[in-house]
Motif scaffolding. Structure first.
Motif, PDB file in Angstrom:
ATOM      1  N   ALA A   1       0.829  -1.202   0.000  1.00 55.05           N
ATOM      2  CA  ALA A   1       0.000   0.000   0.000  1.00 55.05           C
ATOM      3  C   ALA A   1       0.867   1.257   0.000  1.00 55.05           C
ATOM      4  O   ALA A   1       0.554   2.250  -0.682  1.00 55.05           O
ATOM      5  N   LEU A   2       1.962   1.243   0.774  1.00 56.94           N
ATOM      6  CA  LEU A   2       2.878   2.383   0.760  1.00 56.94           C
ATOM      7  C   LEU A   2       3.429   2.603  -0.643  1.00 56.94           C
ATOM      8  O   LEU A   2       3.472   3.733  -1.152  1.00 56.94           O
ATOM      9  N   LEU A   3       3.869   1.528  -1.272  1.00 63.47           N
ATOM     10  CA  LEU A   3       4.451   1.630  -2.611  1.00 63.47           C
ATOM     11  C   LEU A   3       3.422   2.109  -3.633  1.00 63.47           C
ATOM     12  O   LEU A   3       3.735   2.930  -4.511  1.00 63.47           O
ATOM     13  N   GLU A   4       2.198   1.625  -3.511  1.00 64.89           N
ATOM     14  CA  GLU A   4       1.149   2.060  -4.432  1.00 64.89           C
ATOM     15  C   GLU A   4       0.903   3.557  -4.304  1.00 64.89           C
ATOM     16  O   GLU A   4       0.763   4.277  -5.306  1.00 64.89           O
ATOM     17  N   ASN A   5       0.855   4.036  -3.064  1.00 63.75           N
ATOM     18  CA  ASN A   5       0.640   5.460  -2.841  1.00 63.75           C
ATOM     19  C   ASN A   5       1.822   6.293  -3.331  1.00 63.75           C
ATOM     20  O   ASN A   5       1.640   7.366  -3.903  1.00 63.75           O
ATOM     21  N   LEU A   6       3.033   5.815  -3.105  1.00 70.39           N
ATOM     22  CA  LEU A   6       4.210   6.536  -3.580  1.00 70.39           C
ATOM     23  C   LEU A   6       4.237   6.608  -5.106  1.00 70.39           C
ATOM     24  O   LEU A   6       4.670   7.612  -5.682  1.00 70.39           O
ATOM     25  N   THR A   7       3.758   5.569  -5.764  1.00 66.22           N
ATOM     26  CA  THR A   7       3.652   5.585  -7.216  1.00 66.22           C
ATOM     27  C   THR A   7       2.707   6.693  -7.668  1.00 66.22           C
ATOM     28  O   THR A   7       2.951   7.379  -8.674  1.00 66.22           O
ATOM     29  N   GLU A   8       1.648   6.906  -6.918  1.00 67.64           N
ATOM     30  CA  GLU A   8       0.691   7.961  -7.250  1.00 67.64           C
ATOM     31  C   GLU A   8       1.263   9.351  -6.943  1.00 67.64           C
ATOM     32  O   GLU A   8       0.852  10.347  -7.564  1.00 67.64           O
ATOM     33  N   VAL A   9       2.210   9.432  -6.015  1.00 64.53           N
ATOM     34  CA  VAL A   9       2.845  10.703  -5.682  1.00 64.53           C
ATOM     35  C   VAL A   9       3.817  11.136  -6.778  1.00 64.53           C
ATOM     36  O   VAL A   9       4.011  12.329  -7.019  1.00 64.53           O
ATOM     37  N   LEU A  10       4.420  10.177  -7.469  1.00 58.46           N
ATOM     38  CA  LEU A  10       5.465  10.458  -8.459  1.00 58.46           C
ATOM     39  C   LEU A  10       5.101  11.568  -9.458  1.00 58.46           C
ATOM     40  O   LEU A  10       5.914  12.471  -9.696  1.00 58.46           O
ATOM     41  N   PRO A  11       3.921  11.550 -10.073  1.00 58.06           N
ATOM     42  CA  PRO A  11       3.599  12.606 -11.048  1.00 58.06           C
ATOM     43  C   PRO A  11       3.562  14.007 -10.435  1.00 58.06           C
ATOM     44  O   PRO A  11       3.674  15.003 -11.158  1.00 58.06           O
ATOM     45  N   LEU A  12       3.393  14.091  -9.116  1.00 55.49           N
ATOM     46  CA  LEU A  12       3.331  15.391  -8.453  1.00 55.49           C
ATOM     47  C   LEU A  12       4.721  15.968  -8.208  1.00 55.49           C
ATOM     48  O   LEU A  12       4.857  17.163  -7.941  1.00 55.49           O
ATOM     49  N   ALA A  13       5.748  15.117  -8.275  1.00 56.97           N
ATOM     50  CA  ALA A  13       7.126  15.577  -8.102  1.00 56.97           C
ATOM     51  C   ALA A  13       7.599  16.121  -9.440  1.00 56.97           C
ATOM     52  O   ALA A  13       8.000  15.374 -10.335  1.00 56.97           O
ATOM     53  N   ARG A  14       7.521  17.423  -9.616  1.00 51.59           N
ATOM     54  CA  ARG A  14       7.627  18.010 -10.947  1.00 51.59           C
ATOM     55  C   ARG A  14       9.038  18.019 -11.525  1.00 51.59           C
ATOM     56  O   ARG A  14       9.210  18.160 -12.722  1.00 51.59           O
TER      57      ARG A  14
END
Length: 278
Positions: free
Chosen positions: A233-246
């Motif tokens: 679950a942590l990894l899934e959420n971090l994957t979703e964070v990636l596009p926000l890291a510009r």
């Protein structure tokens, strides 16, 4: 909702060091840009309609920068600083002795923080001890500085104690360790609570500032809990964070967090995280 467009120009960068002259005498682990940010937040952003809360102040360095801006703007609300006020020998050598502080015995640093913060004594309350044993008095919080979310459980505990007292449309949460690889639960929590928080600025190297946009209620706290999330679950959420890291550099930091989760199964305390790149 307060206009946050001014954050895009990072106006704190233009603040001269002369304004922080007294505060800079207090040792801190903050980078130069962060020191100026803290001064700017209390001198320019806050409107004195709630408290300033500094979670994890070490010996008062961050608190001093906040207090300097606070008083320069003539504000009167209280600044509340929380810490265990303890330092081991390694920290004392690297963060105190090398900065001119005379050697002392023991781990207690509360007396040192009191001494350093004496010039701002009229506006600061120090809260000593484990933050998980503390509570908040219920007053509105206008600015929340977070440098104490060193475990997933503590991250949840801080949210439960302090987030409900934020002022929607005005209050800022400063996540000082947002991009720090040892603490992947921080970006995960803020991502899961994106319906209640809006990122408004980045301050090198790890800090992200969020505007609280909606009242924090039980639904928000339940959504944002990270302590019980498993590694997948942590990894899934971090994957979703990636596009926000510009920027590439910030995405690289998120990737490092992901490697840390994979290389430290079940670990949810920062100091127990082993470097995935060694």
């Amino acid at each position: 909702m307060r206009d946050t467009s001014e954050f895009s120009d990072a106006p704190w960068r233009t603040i001269g060091w002369d304004r922080l002259q007294q505060a800079r005498s207090v040792p801190t682990m903050l980078a130069g840009a962060e020191q100026k940010l803290y001064y700017w937040l209390t001198s320019n952003w806050t409107q004195d309609i709630g408290a300033v809360v500094d979670l994890g102040c070490f010996v008062g360095g961050s608190t001093a920068r906040l207090a300097e801006g606070h008083l320069a703007a003539g504000k009167r609300n209280w600044i509340h600083a929380y810490d265990r006020f303890k330092a081991d020998e390694r920290t004392k050598k690297t963060e105190l002795y090398r900065k001119g502080i005379a050697a002392f015995k023991g781990t207690d640093t509360y007396w040192l923080a009191r001494e350093f913060l004496e010039p701002w004594d009229d506006c600061i309350t120090l809260h000593r001890g484990d933050i998980m044993s503390k509570s908040w008095d219920g007053d509105p919080i206008e600015l929340l500085i977070m440098d104490a979310a060193k475990s997933a459980d503590t991250t949840d505990g801080i949210a439960e104690r302090f987030f409900p007292h934020l002022i929607p449309g005005q209050s800022l949460v400063v996540q000082q360790d947002y991009f720090y690889w040892r603490l992947p639960w921080i970006p995960v929590q803020m991502h899961r609570m994106s319906d209640w928080f809006k990122p408004v600025a980045f301050c090198p190297d790890d800090t992200v500032i969020f505007l609280n946009t909606r009242q924090i209620d039980d639904e928000a706290l339940a959504t944002g809990r990270v302590g019980a999330l498993d590694d997948s679950a942590l990894l899934e959420n971090l994957t979703e964070v990636l596009p926000l890291a510009r920027s590439w550099r910030r995405r690289r930091r998120i990737h490092r967090m992901m490697r840390a989760v994979e290389g430290n199964p079940g670990v949810r305390t920062g100091h127990r995280m082993k470097d995935p790149d060694l």
